[in-house]
Every structure is written in structure tokens, then in C-alpha cells.
Write a protein that holds these residues in place. Structure first.
Motif, mmCIF file in Angstrom:
data_model
loop_
_atom_site.group_PDB
_atom_site.id
_atom_site.type_symbol
_atom_site.label_atom_id
_atom_site.label_comp_id
_atom_site.label_asym_id
_atom_site.label_seq_id
_atom_site.Cartn_x
_atom_site.Cartn_y
_atom_site.Cartn_z
ATOM 1 N N ILE A 198 0.850 -1.205 0.000
ATOM 2 C CA ILE A 198 0.000 0.000 0.000
ATOM 3 C C ILE A 198 0.880 1.248 0.000
ATOM 4 C CG2 ILE A 198 -1.610 1.326 1.427
ATOM 5 C CD1 ILE A 198 -2.919 -1.401 2.074
ATOM 6 N N LEU A 203 -1.684 14.040 -13.909
ATOM 7 C CA LEU A 203 -2.400 13.655 -12.690
ATOM 8 C C LEU A 203 -2.949 12.228 -12.748
ATOM 9 C CD1 LEU A 203 -4.416 16.874 -11.790
ATOM 10 C CD2 LEU A 203 -2.564 15.862 -10.502
ATOM 11 N N VAL A 204 -3.113 11.704 -13.970
ATOM 12 C CA VAL A 204 -3.702 10.373 -14.107
ATOM 13 C C VAL A 204 -2.843 9.309 -13.410
ATOM 14 C CG1 VAL A 204 -2.674 9.734 -16.338
ATOM 15 C CG2 VAL A 204 -4.879 8.832 -15.715
ATOM 16 N N TYR A 205 -1.513 9.514 -13.334
ATOM 17 C CA TYR A 205 -0.644 8.522 -12.685
ATOM 18 C C TYR A 205 -0.889 8.491 -11.175
ATOM 19 C CZ TYR A 205 1.526 8.439 -17.217
ATOM 20 O OH TYR A 205 1.720 8.311 -18.556
ATOM 21 N N SER A 206 -1.090 9.665 -10.608
ATOM 22 C CA SER A 206 -1.397 9.716 -9.174
ATOM 23 C C SER A 206 -2.772 9.115 -8.913
ATOM 24 C CB SER A 206 -1.376 11.167 -8.688
ATOM 25 O OG SER A 206 -0.139 11.744 -8.981
ATOM 26 N N ILE A 207 -3.723 9.424 -9.811
ATOM 27 C CA ILE A 207 -5.091 8.894 -9.651
ATOM 28 C C ILE A 207 -5.045 7.366 -9.686
ATOM 29 C CG2 ILE A 207 -7.369 8.732 -10.758
ATOM 30 C CD1 ILE A 207 -6.873 11.667 -11.716
ATOM 31 N N LEU A 208 -4.242 6.815 -10.595
ATOM 32 C CA LEU A 208 -4.135 5.348 -10.697
ATOM 33 C C LEU A 208 -3.557 4.759 -9.412
ATOM 34 C CD1 LEU A 208 -2.880 4.848 -14.370
ATOM 35 C CD2 LEU A 208 -5.093 4.189 -13.443
ATOM 36 N N PHE A 249 -3.588 6.051 -6.207
ATOM 37 C CA PHE A 249 -4.541 6.109 -5.089
ATOM 38 C C PHE A 249 -5.765 5.223 -5.374
ATOM 39 C CE2 PHE A 249 -2.670 10.543 -4.997
ATOM 40 C CZ PHE A 249 -1.664 10.167 -4.117
ATOM 41 N N GLY A 250 -6.147 5.196 -6.646
ATOM 42 C CA GLY A 250 -7.309 4.375 -7.031
ATOM 43 C C GLY A 250 -7.057 2.901 -6.798
ATOM 44 N N SER A 251 -5.802 2.453 -7.057
ATOM 45 C CA SER A 251 -5.484 1.039 -6.849
ATOM 46 C C SER A 251 -5.636 0.661 -5.379
ATOM 47 C CB SER A 251 -4.048 0.736 -7.282
ATOM 48 O OG SER A 251 -3.821 1.245 -8.542
ATOM 49 N N ILE A 252 -5.140 1.533 -4.496
ATOM 50 C CA ILE A 252 -5.264 1.238 -3.052
ATOM 51 C C ILE A 252 -6.739 1.195 -2.672
ATOM 52 C CG2 ILE A 252 -4.629 1.943 -0.722
ATOM 53 C CD1 ILE A 252 -2.620 3.882 -1.968
ATOM 54 N N ALA A 253 -7.456 2.221 -3.130
ATOM 55 C CA ALA A 253 -8.871 2.320 -2.765
ATOM 56 C C ALA A 253 -9.638 1.089 -3.248
ATOM 57 C CB ALA A 253 -9.473 3.591 -3.362
ATOM 58 N N LEU A 254 -9.370 0.688 -4.471
ATOM 59 C CA LEU A 254 -10.093 -0.453 -5.032
ATOM 60 C C LEU A 254 -9.768 -1.728 -4.263
ATOM 61 C CD1 LEU A 254 -11.801 -1.805 -7.210
ATOM 62 C CD2 LEU A 254 -9.748 -2.043 -8.574
ATOM 63 N N LEU A 260 -8.680 -2.078 -1.191
ATOM 64 C CA LEU A 260 -9.243 -2.085 0.169
ATOM 65 C C LEU A 260 -10.766 -2.219 0.146
ATOM 66 C CD1 LEU A 260 -6.938 0.538 1.853
ATOM 67 C CD2 LEU A 260 -7.029 -1.898 2.338
ATOM 68 N N LEU A 261 -11.374 -1.643 -0.875
ATOM 69 C CA LEU A 261 -12.834 -1.785 -1.009
ATOM 70 C C LEU A 261 -13.197 -3.256 -1.187
ATOM 71 C CD1 LEU A 261 -14.324 0.963 -3.323
ATOM 72 C CD2 LEU A 261 -15.188 0.245 -1.126
#
Lengths: 77, 486
Positions: A33, A50-55, A57-62, A64-65
Motif C-alpha cells: 500500500i 495527474l492520471v498517474y497519481s489517480i491510478l 490512489f485508485g489502486s489502493i482504494a479499489l 481495500l474496497l
């Protein structure tokens, strides 16, 4: 940029395995993480798209979800 | 004021803070002022319309309750309905109605003309109109006692979280809650926070991102390939869910933070196994309103088969008109009504077919969810296209020019494909977020993994929302909600 994406994918899989497979410790999932988080922040501060940062944080969020939906307690709404 | 604006991020915490500091007696007045400020933020004149609707329905309901004569009650009911619906008609449907009549006259050789008034469509007028109508009708039916405190009633009409796009609340749910003495409750805050995060993810991470692709494809239908139109339509199905369910979640979350429970508006609609089930799970408060005030008074299903089907068509016709003053919304409504009628007609043969063998049952159950999703996507084309001709063109290009045309080049970038995959995966799991329970076990201990994963989940979701928002502000500016136009 391809390095960032590889880090995210590997870290995502590592995190998923370490949470699902109980033999792997909490430490490995924290490391995975942290790698995604660090990757996201690194891409932001290096002023990449910004898309690289979004990917990141999105990976962690996904992950953990998925984990919490499968393993976590649920309440009736 | 938009929920996804910078000003709302300052407004909401401030309102919550002052609301809980104030004594109970002063809270309604503060919330009313805050709600009017929220509504008038972009256009002060809209306040007069909502005030007018509030006063008409308030005094009409009081008159209905206090009058002894049945005739007077009916007169007051009809008068209030005419005034409230009249305002809705003038602002939303007048141009559409007159233009349609003029077109019809000219079609038969006449020479009529009409210059469009182009009145501003007051945001949320359809929502608060239905809310006030249900109040007056419930008082007339004796289901609800007329509210005597004009402040609480005005707050019921204008309560800011649900004012502009629902959920459409009933008086018996909201008014008693506004009056009740409330104390700060950690459970309420936890719920509220979870709903807020879920709403912002649905809106900013899912709907706004997919909306860019949908807008580019639907903005140039003639040049788009059938495949890209098909993908754009499926994305639109997810976009409109993210946009509207996102708004509802933010509304429910903001209300929870004020100690008020709003009605659930969505219940995993795309997991429905039939169109009928879909409309029991999609925009629940509008569909239950239409059921209670139109479908059941017309006889519902307790009548002949043909009358039952007619009632369904009327409800969906009204639903189509409610959504917008345009023929494509009417066709969208009728199409959905027609599909439900077809389901009712085929229900028994399908049951017989399904129950013959266990395998058939499993196959039908397995395909019913994706099949319903595809059917619903087909109806969304009329909802998304700017007019009937464009909708027809979308169908034509899907069936005749599936590969030739533009649009698929959007998916040539690896990062875009990854982001689309990520967004779709989050779309699948995010509806479960408000249901996650973070309570300790029976001995009062928290699981280390759970604390760690919960905190990290929220940090990463907030970071993701923030970055998606920054990215969107940099490229397209602030985006509105689709349902604001209704």
C-alpha cells in the motif's frame, strides 16, 4: 511512466495476496500500500500527468474496497 | 450551489458546526436561512418562486384541514394543485407545449408562429413541486395533519441537502425529524461521512470521468462508429447512475451529519433481473411517489389486465414528462412503460419455460441481470440524445456502421484503458461503502488489519477524489449534475 504503472500493478497484486492469503504478514500489505501511495505522491510532486497519481490512489482504494466488502462486517441500511 | 464546488466545501462544515452549537429552538431558523442561501447562491430571484409554492401549499393545507365542507376542501385542493402545477408548467413546459402546437398547426397547412420565451428553468422545481403536492394531497386524504408552524414547513420544502435533486421526501418522514430534539451521535456522523465519500466518488471519480468520453461521442454521432456509440451508451448508463446516485448519497450524508435520515433513493439498480425490478431500485422516491399518487388512485393492478397495462403506461408517460420538456423524454418513458407491459404479458410463459428444468432456471437467472442492463442501456439512448433524430441515428450506426467511424482511438492509450478499468471496478464496489461496519468485536477490541485498512481506504479515496477533481477543473472546469435540469 511505465515504471509507475508496473509498480502499481505489482503492489496491487502483492497487497491482494497478502490480505487474502493469511500466511503473509500485515507488513507486506503495508509495504504494498505504501508503494502505491508513494508512487501516487511521487508522480504528483514530479508534476507528471495527474492520471498517474489517480491510478496509484485508485489502486489502493479499489483493493481495500474489495477486501472490506468481502471480509468486513456489513450493516443493514 | 453545486455539491462539487469549492464553496460547498466551506459551506457544509460551517452549517454543521453552527447547527450543533445552536440551541434546538433556533436550529430550524438557521437551517431555513442556510437552505435559502444555498438555493439563491446563483440566482436570488428563484427564492420568490419557492416562497410562493411554500405559501400556497401551506395555507391550502391549513384551509383543507380546517374547513368542514367537503366542497370547500375539494376547491382548495384543486386551487393549490392548479397554482403549484401552473408554476411548473409555465417555467418548464410552456415553450415546449406552444412550440409543439404551432408545429402541429403548421403540419396541417396552417401558418402559426411563436417566439420562444426562454424562461430560466428554476433548479429543482420538479422535485419541490412533487414534495409540496404530496403534502397537500396527504392532508386532504387525512393521512397527515397540516403543519401549523410555517418555519418548519418552509424548511421541509427547502431543506438544502435534498432541495435541488431529491430524494423526494414525504411530509411524514421529514417534518417530524426536523422538529425532533437531536443530540450529536457518532453513528450518524459515521454514516454521514461514509455517504459523503461514496457520493463524491460516484460523482467525481466515476460520472465526471466517463462523462468526458460520452460527451465527445454523443457530440458527434454522425462520425462515431457503432462500437464507440455502444460503449458510450453503456458508459452513460454508469455515468447517470454515478451522477444521480452520487448526488443522493451526498444529500443523505449531509443530512445525516445534521441528524436527519433521508429516504434511500438507489438500491443497486443495475443488479436488477427485470425492468420492473430496475424501477423499484432506481430513483426510488420518484417511483414510489408516482405509484402512490397516480398508479394506485387509477386502480393499480387491481383491475382488468388491459386497464393495468394502461395505468403503467400513464405512470411512465408522466415520468417521461417529469424528466424534461422534450419528446425524447416522453419516448424514453413510454419505452420503459412498454417494456414493463411486455414483461407482465410474458411473465407466465417465461415462468413455465424456466421451471421445466433446473438448468433452464439457472441459465435464465444468470443472464437476466446482463440482459436487463442491455435493455436499460437501449432506453438510455433516448435519454442522452439531444433529440429523436439523434437517438435514431445512434441505433442506426450501432447496427450499420459498427467498426467504421471515430471514437475507438480514445482507448489506444494504456493509462486511459487502466483508468477506465479502475473506474469500472470502483463502480462495482463503491455502492457497498456506506454498508461497511467498523464496530469493535464483542469484547470491544478492534482488529488491527481493519483499523489500518479502513483508515487507508478513506485516505486513498479522499486523495483520489481530490486528484480527479483537480484534473477535471484543469481541463473542463466545474461540472454540474445531470438531474439539476429536471
Amino acid at each position: 511512466m511505465i515504471v509507475a504503472i508496473i509498480i502499481y500493478v505489482v503492489a496491487f497484486l502483492l497487497a491482494l495476496i497478502s490480505f487474502v492469503w493469511k500466511r503473509l504478514s500485515l507488513v507486506s500489505s503495508i509495504c504494498a500500500i505504501a508503494a502505491m501511495l508513494a508512487g501516487g505522491l511521487y508522480c504528483y510532486f514530479m508534476q507528471y500527468d495527474l492520471v498517474y497519481s489517480i491510478l496509484g490512489f485508485g489502486s489502493i482504494a479499489l483493493f481495500l474496497l474489495i477486501y472490506l466488502v468481502i471480509r468486513g462486517g456489513k450493516r443493514e441500511l | 450551489m453545486n455539491f462539487n464546488s469549492v464553496i460547498f466545501l466551506i459551506y457544509l462544515p460551517l452549517v454543521i458546526l453552527i447547527y450543533w452549537i445552536l440551541p434546538h429552538k433556533a436550529r430550524w431558523a438557521f437551517l431555513l436561512l442556510a437552505s435559502y442561501f444555498f438555493y439563491a447562491y446563483h440566482n436570488v430571484f428563484l427564492i420568490f418562486l419557492i416562497l410562493g409554492t411554500t405559501l400556497v401549499s401551506f395555507f391550502a393545507a391549513l384551509g383543507i384541514q380546517n374547513s368542514q365542507k367537503k366542497g370547500l376542501k375539494v376547491f382548495l385542493l384543486v386551487l393549490s394543485l392548479v397554482l403549484i402545477l401552473g408554476a411548473l408548467f409555465v417555467f418548464k413546459y410552456l415553450d415546449f407545449a406552444v412550440t409543439s402546437v404551432v408545429s402541429l398547426v403548421n403540419l396541417f397547412g396552417g401558418n402559426a408562429s411563436y417566439s420562444v420565451l426562454n424562461l430560466i428553468l428554476p433548479v429543482g422545481i420538479s422535485f419541490y413541486t412533487f414534495q409540496t403536492l404530496s403534502y397537500v394531497i396527504d392532508v386532504y386524504r387525512g393521512k397527515f395533519e397540516a403543519e401549523r408552524h410555517i418555519g418548519y414547513y418552509a424548511l421541509f420544502v427547502s431543506f438544502f441537502p435534498q432541495l435541488v435533486a431529491g430524494p423526494i421526501e414525504r411530509p411524514n418522514n421529514l417534518i417530524p425529524q426536523l422538529k425532533a430534539i437531536k443530540k450529536i451521535d457518532s453513528e450518524c456522523f459515521s454514516y454521514g461521512f461514509q455517504y459523503l465519500i461514496s457520493g463524491f466518488v460516484k460523482k467525481i471519480v466515476i460520472a465526471d470521468f466517463l462523462g468526458v468520453f460520452v460527451a465527445s461521442i454523443y457530440g458527434n454521432i454522425a462520425d462515431a462508429s457503432g462500437a464507440s456509440l455502444l460503449i458510450a451508451t453503456m458508459f452513460f448508463a454508469i455515468q447517470i447512475y454515478g451522477d444521480f446516485a452520487g448526488y443522493s448519497d451526498i444529500a443523505i450524508g449531509a443530512a445525516h451529519l445534521l441528524g436527519i435520515h433521508l429516504t434511500k433513493n438507489f438500491d443497486h439498480p443495475y443488479l436488477s433481473k427485470s425492468v420492473r425490478e430496475f424501477y423499484r431500485r432506481w430513483h426510488i422516491t420518484l417511483n414510489s411517489w408516482l405509484t402512490d399518487y397516480i398508479y394506485i388512485p387509477m386502480g393499480g393492478s387491481r383491475c382488468s389486465r388491459s386497464r393495468h397495462l394502461f395505468n403503467i403506461m400513464v405512470v411512465f408517460l408522466v415520468s417521461g414528462f417529469w424528466h424534461g420538456a422534450s419528446w425524447n423524454y416522453v419516448i424514453w418513458g413510454l419505452l420503459n412503460g412498454g417494456l414493463i407491459c411486455l414483461e407482465i404479458l410474458l411473465e407466465k410463459p417465461l415462468e413455465r419455460f424456466k421451471n421445466k428444468t433446473e438448468i433452464r432456471k439457472k441459465v435464465v437467472n444468470f443472464i437476466s441481470v446482463p440482459f436487463t442492463f442491455i435493455i436499460i442501456c437501449c432506453t438510455w439512448i433516448f435519454f442522452r440524445a439531444s433529440d429523436i433524430q439523434s437517438a435514431g441515428l445512434v441505433y442506426a450506426r450501432i447496427f450499420t456502421s459498427f467498426i467504421s467511424g471515430n471514437g475507438l482511438e480514445y482507448f489506444t492509450s494504456a493509462t486511459t484503458v487502466l483508468r477506465v478499468v479502475l473506474t469500472l471496478a470502483i463502480f462495482v464496489f463503491i455502492p457497498y461503502l456506506p454498508r461497511l461496519n467498523f464496530k469493535p468485536d464483542e469484547e470491544g477490541n478492534y482488529n488491527t488489519k481493519q483499523i489500518f485498512s479502513t483508515l487507508t481506504l478513506y485516505v486513498s479515496l479522499i486523495l483520489m477524489i481530490g486528484f480527479c477533481w483537480m484534473s477535471q477543473l484543469a481541463s473542463n472546469g466545474e461540472s454540474g449534475f445531470i438531474y439539476f435540469q429536471f
